[in-house]
Scaffold this active site. Structure first.
Site, PDB file in Angstrom:
ATOM      1  N   GLY A 184      15.330  52.888   3.257  1.00 37.02           N
ATOM      2  CA  GLY A 184      14.477  52.754   2.072  1.00 37.02           C
ATOM      3  C   GLY A 184      14.702  51.530   1.209  1.00 37.02           C
ATOM      4  O   GLY A 184      14.496  51.586  -0.008  1.00 37.02           O
ATOM      5  N   HIS A 232       5.362  45.581   8.487  1.00 34.42           N
ATOM      6  CA  HIS A 232       5.917  45.429   9.836  1.00 34.42           C
ATOM      7  C   HIS A 232       6.723  44.127   9.890  1.00 34.42           C
ATOM      8  O   HIS A 232       6.258  43.092   9.414  1.00 34.42           O
ATOM      9  CB  HIS A 232       4.783  45.397  10.863  1.00 34.42           C
ATOM     10  CG  HIS A 232       5.287  45.274  12.263  1.00 34.42           C
ATOM     11  ND1 HIS A 232       5.859  46.340  12.930  1.00 34.42           N
ATOM     12  CD2 HIS A 232       5.348  44.217  13.112  1.00 34.42           C
ATOM     13  CE1 HIS A 232       6.244  45.927  14.135  1.00 34.42           C
ATOM     14  NE2 HIS A 232       5.941  44.655  14.261  1.00 34.42           N
TER      15      HIS A 232
HETATM   16  C1  GRF Z   1      11.529  47.387   7.688  1.00 40.31           C
HETATM   17  O1  GRF Z   1      12.011  46.328   8.470  1.00 40.31           O
HETATM   18  C2  GRF Z   1      10.045  47.537   7.872  1.00 40.31           C
HETATM   19  O2  GRF Z   1       9.386  46.331   8.110  1.00 40.31           O
HETATM   20  C3  GRF Z   1       9.952  48.419   9.100  1.00 40.31           C
HETATM   21  O3  GRF Z   1      11.017  49.313   8.962  1.00 40.31           O
HETATM   22  C4  GRF Z   1      12.050  48.726   8.173  1.00 40.31           C
HETATM   23  C5  GRF Z   1      12.316  49.670   7.036  1.00 40.31           C
HETATM   24  O4  GRF Z   1      13.410  49.270   6.267  1.00 40.31           O
HETATM   25  N1  GRF Z   1       8.653  49.055   9.172  1.00 40.31           N
HETATM   26  P1  GRF Z   1      13.755  50.028   4.919  1.00 40.31           P
HETATM   27  O5  GRF Z   1      13.899  51.511   5.263  1.00 40.31           O
HETATM   28  O6  GRF Z   1      12.640  49.796   3.953  1.00 40.31           O
HETATM   29  O7  GRF Z   1      15.049  49.450   4.469  1.00 40.31           O
END
Ligand code: GRF
Length: 200
Positions: free
Chosen positions: A11, A108
């Site tokens: 998160g 993404h």
């Molecule tokens: C991020 O790299 C996002 O782009 C991908 O999943 C990851 C989530 O990271 N969809 P976080 O949980 O927000 O730290």
């Protein structure tokens, strides 16, 4: 604008959104954070900021549709207007999207349409591209195929590993996602067919 964040993991994007709101840069409210993982750090981050944190167990629902309907119902309960996927490791069903038409966005960690799916940063390093980055897009029924709202470019260095590239991209994610949500809050994101325009 009331945002519902769906997150499966640590998160940090959720955290960036919360902090942008607290700094007054994002005129929105995270109304609820919902996860398919009970232990998701994202839920803990929400609680620390007094935001309702909900775990919904996929195992307790007979199908993906049934699960998504339960998620949608929960989001509606908090009057969510925009759903932000932030490290949400499930593909949402058409039934879910129908309840939030053009209101579900995702981030993404690659320059789509390159490197969709999992381990996008590793895909980029192994392919040998010189630039990668991140993409915020509307979610459609495919995997990372929806209309692109905004992208940020990050250079790939010769000695990068998937991890070092992921770290560089993540910094941009934390800037780009709140920025796009603010554009949405200002009503400046306009969709025409496949293309997205940002109104001045
Ligand atoms: C991020 O790299 C996002 O782009 C991908 O999943 C990851 C989530 O990271 N969809 P976080 O949980 O927000 O730290």
């Amino acid at each position: 604008m009331k945002i519902g964040v769906l997150a499966s993991g640590r998160g940090t994007n959720l955290q960036a959104i919360i902090e942008a709101i607290e700094r007054g840069e994002l005129h929105a409210q995270v109304a609820v954070v919902l996860s398919d993982h009970q232990e998701a750090l994202a839920l803990e981050r929400a609680r620390q900021h007094g935001i309702p944190a909900v775990f919904l167990d996929p195992k307790r629902h007979p199908s993906r549709e049934a699960y998504d309907l339960a998620v949608a119902e929960e989001l509606k309960r908090y009057q969510v207007e925009v759903v932000a996927l932030a490290g949400y490791m499930r593909i949402v069903t058409p039934a879910f999207l129908a309840r939030f038409p053009l209101r579900v966005v995702n981030i993404h960690p690659a320059l789509l349409p390159s490197f969709p799916g999992v381990e996008a940063q590793r895909q980029a390093v192994e392919y040998g591209v010189k630039y990668s980055g991140c993409t915020v897009h509307f979610v459609d029924e495919g995997m990372d195929t929806g209309s692109i709202i905004a992208q940020a470019v990050v250079p790939v260095q010769d000695d990068d590993t998937a991890e070092s590239l992921a770290e560089r991209i993540l910094k941009e994610e934390h800037r780009l996602y709140p920025y796009v949500l603010e554009l949405m809050a200002q009503g400046r994101v306009e969709v025409r067919g496949r293309k997205v325009y940002i109104r001045r």
